[in-house]
Enzyme design. Sequence first.
Site, PDB file in Angstrom:
ATOM      1  N   LYS A   1       1.038  -1.342   0.027  1.00  0.00           N
ATOM      2  CA  LYS A   1       0.240  -0.052   0.134  1.00  0.00           C
ATOM      3  C   LYS A   1       0.905   1.114   0.061  1.00  0.00           C
ATOM      4  O   LYS A   1       2.051   1.222   0.421  1.00  0.00           O
ATOM      5  CB  LYS A   1      -1.023   0.073   1.250  1.00  0.00           C
ATOM      6  CG  LYS A   1      -2.099   0.848   1.170  1.00  0.00           C
ATOM      7  CD  LYS A   1      -3.270   0.060   0.558  1.00  0.00           C
ATOM      8  CE  LYS A   1      -4.338   0.903   0.194  1.00  0.00           C
ATOM      9  NZ  LYS A   1      -5.723   0.287  -0.294  1.00  0.00           N
TER      10      LYS A   1
ATOM     11  N   ASP B   1      -7.130   4.477  -4.353  1.00  0.00           N
ATOM     12  CA  ASP B   1      -7.662   4.378  -3.145  1.00  0.00           C
ATOM     13  C   ASP B   1      -8.348   5.682  -2.854  1.00  0.00           C
ATOM     14  O   ASP B   1      -8.463   6.579  -3.737  1.00  0.00           O
ATOM     15  CB  ASP B   1      -6.695   3.890  -2.161  1.00  0.00           C
ATOM     16  CG  ASP B   1      -7.407   3.547  -0.650  1.00  0.00           C
ATOM     17  OD1 ASP B   1      -7.970   2.461  -0.626  1.00  0.00           O
ATOM     18  OD2 ASP B   1      -7.529   4.259   0.304  1.00  0.00           O
TER      19      ASP B   1
END
Length: 444
Positions: free
Chosen positions: A125, A165
Amino acid sequence: MKILAGVYEQVVKRNPGEPEFHQAVKEVLESLEPVAERHPEYVKAGIFDRIVEPERQIIFRVPWVDDAGTVHVNRGFRVQFNSAIGPYKGGLRFHPSVNLGIIKFLGFEQIFKNSLTTLPMGGGKGGSDFDPKGKSDMEIMRFCQSFMAELSRHVGPDTDVPAGDIGVGAREIGYMFGMYKKLRNEFTGVLTGKGIPYGGSLVRTQATGYGLCYFVEEALKAKGLSFEGKTVVISGSGNVAIYAAEKAQQLGARVVALNDSNGYIYDENGINLDTVKLIKEIQRGRISDYIKHHPHAKYTGGSRGIWTIPCDIALPCATQNELNGEDAEILIKNGCIAVGEGANMPSTPDAIDLFLKNNVIFAPGKAANAGGVATSGLEMSQNSQRLSWSFEEVDEKLKGIMKSIYKNSSEAAAEYGEPDNLVLGANIAGFKKVASAMYAQGVV
Ligand code: NDP
Ligand code: 2IT
């Protein structure tokens, strides 16, 4: 926790000031305690100690110049958490609240989520504390270019494949892809969530929200229930929330509320999604603008109040810890039968306990929102083959994946003695494949 208590203690000690990371690790280790009991060889091989430590953490300076000529400096992150079953894979978040602990919690969750998709993707991430709100298109572009100027050294189609995201959608992916291609002189599938003309996959935009509804539909079906005629409340009004609402409506539900960080709208006739798409996807406005188009609807300030609206199904699709124990009590009192997490870790641990104790169907994010990254995996496959599949073909594959995630999670839950506990089931099912891959590959 007994066997794994020491692993958790070490995580807290080694990662001070990262409460979201501790929270995510604690939940997973609690679920894995019975697995550690059955698999002493995993304990001996240090699988649990290794899985909570990222393989690599990259932190970098992102300087950029605004339209007035002022220089700004943000911080960029990429946490490459686990590559046991495939290249690191996971989104990029641009939001002022981003810090290392947030990216680590998201990267840690991503390991298990990606494993659940059945596709070969490791966990990672990244993101930045950059705030896209109120920035011009050119400012966004310059920021994305500066971010990719550094990130490009660390990613690649067989190494690490980022995607979107919070605060990162098709526009940002496009600017980052353009910069990567220029720097490397390579046209590759280094990012997913790309535009359709340059290698994106149909359904990726809709995938997280649609996948969430496919998952919840399976969980409802197991209890003889469905979306048909149900009242649904969805938090957020971004990518995940909009397409969760669209699919819930297609499945016959009435979606009555959405929010953003300023407040929520309530439309008892059912939310008009064309209006929401116009406000959010085209105008990049606030959800409060909805009442200008639909004066009969109501707007209420404050981001938490949305859970006071009576509903049958609640789908938190905004951000972490947006639904706490108090909210859970109200939802339960109002007769809510199912909660499906579109966001990552939106429910606090006390909220989850309440849902499980009160027999509310609870679909945890790492299983229920895996449709986004699963479709990213399908985008990677299409890029590798230099082919593109039709909308129907990708949607069918997505549906099949969500069904198997439900099946594998509920079977693991049953195998470990708590058939209705999908938190336990998803954590165990996601862990199994990664653990056996790590075990086979030795201490690395
Ligand atoms: P978007 O940026 O498209 O939308 C985010 C939405 O959540 C906005 O409505 C935003 O409101 C709201 N929000 C963000 N932060 C807060 C906050 N602190 N308090 C209240 N509301 C907030 O992001 P996505 O829809 O892509 O992501 C939403 C969630 O889903 C995140 O948890 C993400 O990690 C998760 N997710 C996303 C996937 C994807 O494919 N995009 C896949 C799997 C999970 P505002 O505009 O006011 O900030
Ligand atoms: O949280 C997530 O799974 C995402 N933001 C999607 C990641 C991806 O690589 O598509």
